[in-house]
Motif scaffolding. Structure first.
Motif, PDB file in Angstrom:
ATOM      1  N   ASP A   7       0.858  -1.175   0.000  1.00 17.97           N
ATOM      2  CA  ASP A   7       0.000   0.000   0.000  1.00 17.97           C
ATOM      3  C   ASP A   7       0.897   1.230   0.000  1.00 17.97           C
ATOM      4  O   ASP A   7       1.725   1.400   0.903  1.00 17.97           O
ATOM      5  CB  ASP A   7      -0.892   0.023   1.244  1.00 17.97           C
ATOM      6  CG  ASP A   7      -1.967  -1.049   1.208  1.00 17.97           C
ATOM      7  OD1 ASP A   7      -2.757  -1.055   0.255  1.00 17.97           O
ATOM      8  OD2 ASP A   7      -2.011  -1.886   2.134  1.00 17.97           O
ATOM      9  N   ILE A   8       0.724   2.090  -1.006  1.00 22.02           N
ATOM     10  CA  ILE A   8       1.510   3.321  -1.087  1.00 22.02           C
ATOM     11  C   ILE A   8       0.617   4.480  -0.685  1.00 22.02           C
ATOM     12  O   ILE A   8      -0.313   4.850  -1.414  1.00 22.02           O
ATOM     13  CB  ILE A   8       2.074   3.554  -2.497  1.00 22.02           C
ATOM     14  CG1 ILE A   8       2.864   2.332  -2.985  1.00 22.02           C
ATOM     15  CG2 ILE A   8       2.954   4.801  -2.506  1.00 22.02           C
ATOM     16  CD1 ILE A   8       3.392   2.471  -4.405  1.00 22.02           C
ATOM     17  N   ILE A   9       0.887   5.049   0.489  1.00 23.47           N
ATOM     18  CA  ILE A   9       0.123   6.205   0.947  1.00 23.47           C
ATOM     19  C   ILE A   9       0.852   7.436   0.434  1.00 23.47           C
ATOM     20  O   ILE A   9       2.045   7.638   0.720  1.00 23.47           O
ATOM     21  CB  ILE A   9       0.003   6.233   2.481  1.00 23.47           C
ATOM     22  CG1 ILE A   9      -0.694   4.966   2.975  1.00 23.47           C
ATOM     23  CG2 ILE A   9      -0.788   7.455   2.932  1.00 23.47           C
ATOM     24  CD1 ILE A   9       0.208   3.854   3.397  1.00 23.47           C
ATOM     25  N   SER A  10       0.138   8.240  -0.376  1.00 24.94           N
ATOM     26  CA  SER A  10       0.834   9.329  -1.057  1.00 24.94           C
ATOM     27  C   SER A  10      -0.150  10.398  -1.504  1.00 24.94           C
ATOM     28  O   SER A  10      -1.369  10.186  -1.514  1.00 24.94           O
ATOM     29  CB  SER A  10       1.578   8.798  -2.281  1.00 24.94           C
ATOM     30  OG  SER A  10       0.661   8.455  -3.301  1.00 24.94           O
ATOM     31  N   ASP A  11       0.402  11.537  -1.900  1.00 25.12           N
ATOM     32  CA  ASP A  11      -0.395  12.601  -2.513  1.00 25.12           C
ATOM     33  C   ASP A  11       0.191  12.935  -3.874  1.00 25.12           C
ATOM     34  O   ASP A  11       1.418  12.894  -4.066  1.00 25.12           O
ATOM     35  CB  ASP A  11      -0.395  13.848  -1.619  1.00 25.12           C
ATOM     36  CG  ASP A  11      -1.408  14.889  -2.065  1.00 25.12           C
ATOM     37  OD1 ASP A  11      -2.266  14.576  -2.910  1.00 25.12           O
ATOM     38  OD2 ASP A  11      -1.346  16.030  -1.569  1.00 25.12           O
ATOM     39  N   ILE A  12      -0.680  13.281  -4.805  1.00 27.95           N
ATOM     40  CA  ILE A  12      -0.239  13.686  -6.139  1.00 27.95           C
ATOM     41  C   ILE A  12       0.641  14.922  -6.059  1.00 27.95           C
ATOM     42  O   ILE A  12       1.542  15.122  -6.867  1.00 27.95           O
ATOM     43  CB  ILE A  12      -1.446  13.935  -7.058  1.00 27.95           C
ATOM     44  CG1 ILE A  12      -2.194  12.627  -7.324  1.00 27.95           C
ATOM     45  CG2 ILE A  12      -1.019  14.553  -8.380  1.00 27.95           C
ATOM     46  CD1 ILE A  12      -3.441  12.438  -6.511  1.00 27.95           C
ATOM     47  N   ALA A  13       0.410  15.785  -5.066  1.00 26.56           N
ATOM     48  CA  ALA A  13       1.156  17.040  -4.941  1.00 26.56           C
ATOM     49  C   ALA A  13       2.492  16.870  -4.237  1.00 26.56           C
ATOM     50  O   ALA A  13       3.196  17.856  -3.993  1.00 26.56           O
ATOM     51  CB  ALA A  13       0.318  18.075  -4.191  1.00 26.56           C
ATOM     52  N   CYS A  14       2.871  15.640  -3.924  1.00 27.03           N
ATOM     53  CA  CYS A  14       4.114  15.364  -3.183  1.00 27.03           C
ATOM     54  C   CYS A  14       5.202  14.878  -4.129  1.00 27.03           C
ATOM     55  O   CYS A  14       5.136  13.745  -4.627  1.00 27.03           O
ATOM     56  CB  CYS A  14       3.832  14.314  -2.115  1.00 27.03           C
ATOM     57  SG  CYS A  14       5.302  13.571  -1.383  1.00 27.03           S
ATOM     58  N   PRO A  15       6.236  15.685  -4.398  1.00 23.65           N
ATOM     59  CA  PRO A  15       7.282  15.245  -5.317  1.00 23.65           C
ATOM     60  C   PRO A  15       8.042  14.020  -4.819  1.00 23.65           C
ATOM     61  O   PRO A  15       8.433  13.162  -5.626  1.00 23.65           O
ATOM     62  CB  PRO A  15       8.204  16.468  -5.435  1.00 23.65           C
ATOM     63  CG  PRO A  15       7.877  17.325  -4.261  1.00 23.65           C
ATOM     64  CD  PRO A  15       6.449  17.072  -3.933  1.00 23.65           C
TER      65      PRO A  15
END
Length: 215
Positions: A7-15
């Motif tokens: 599971d990859i917890i992430s945001d599109i706005a996070c480089p």
């Protein structure tokens, strides 16, 4: 061959999330005895849908109490890291802050077509490679198309409340689990790897986990 659920917890706005996935992909390609089933999980760095868009440099300087020179240096480090992985960060300096809730809804929707990763990568490319605002409908629809998804179906999702509660529930779940920064990689719902670690470190971590899980 050991198959790991990631599971990859992430945001599109996070480089660093884009870089972190690139390094994970590199690590998996180097680990011939490990396969992975990847699921993308939502996290919002800027959750306020009414926030005014700001140029990214001044916004980061204000948020992290940094000088604009420090921000520029950090941005360049990320550009270099992305370039080494073949990730397009060409226009990341020109982007604006934006809310990513609708983008996360489309990522959630795309799972039924097994297109989560292409959808996520298209969003990363739009935001960091082309400085497009990934809270604009036309940008989101173009990303869906480039990921091999149906534009009209994507538009129907955006014009409804579909997947909104699912995204909110997912964000709450991971926050309650203690995830406060991204990227975060949760392996087999048991092991946490935090941050965009180097590929070599990921190879070792994944190999160690695979050994434990095969016992």
């Amino acid at each position: 061959m050991t198959t790991l659920s990631i599971d990859i917890i992430s945001d599109i706005a996070c480089p660093w999330c884009a870089i972190g996935y690139g390094r994970l992909r590199e690590a998996l390609d180097a680990s011939s005895e490990i396969d992975a089933e990847i699921s993308w999980r939502a996290f919002e760095l800027n959750p306020d849908p009414d926030a005014v868009r700001e140029p990214i440099g001044p916004a980061l300087a204000k948020k992290y109490n940094m000088s604009e020179q420090q921000v520029d240096e950090t941005q360049q480090q990320m550009k270099d890291a992305a370039h080494a992985l073949g990730i397009n960060f060409d226009n990341m300096d020109s982007r604006y802050t934006c809310n990513t809730f609708d983008a996360h809804r489309l990522v959630k929707w795309s799972a039924q077509f097994e297109k989560q990763t292409p959808m996520k990568l298209a969003l990363f490319d739009a935001y960091f490679g082309h400085a497009q605002s990934v809270d604009e409908k036309d940008v989101l629809l173009s990303c869906a198309e480039s990921a091999g998804l149906d534009r009209n179906e994507a538009q129907s999702v955006l014009e409804s409340d579909d997947y909104a509660q699912a995204v909110r529930d997912e964000e709450k779940l991971w926050q309650q689990a203690g995830i406060s920064s991204v990227p975060a990689f949760v392996i087999n719902q048991k092991y946490l790897i935090s941050g965009a670690q180097e590929s070599d470190a990921l190879v070792k971590a994944l190999s160690d986990i695979a050994i434990k899980e095969s016992v």
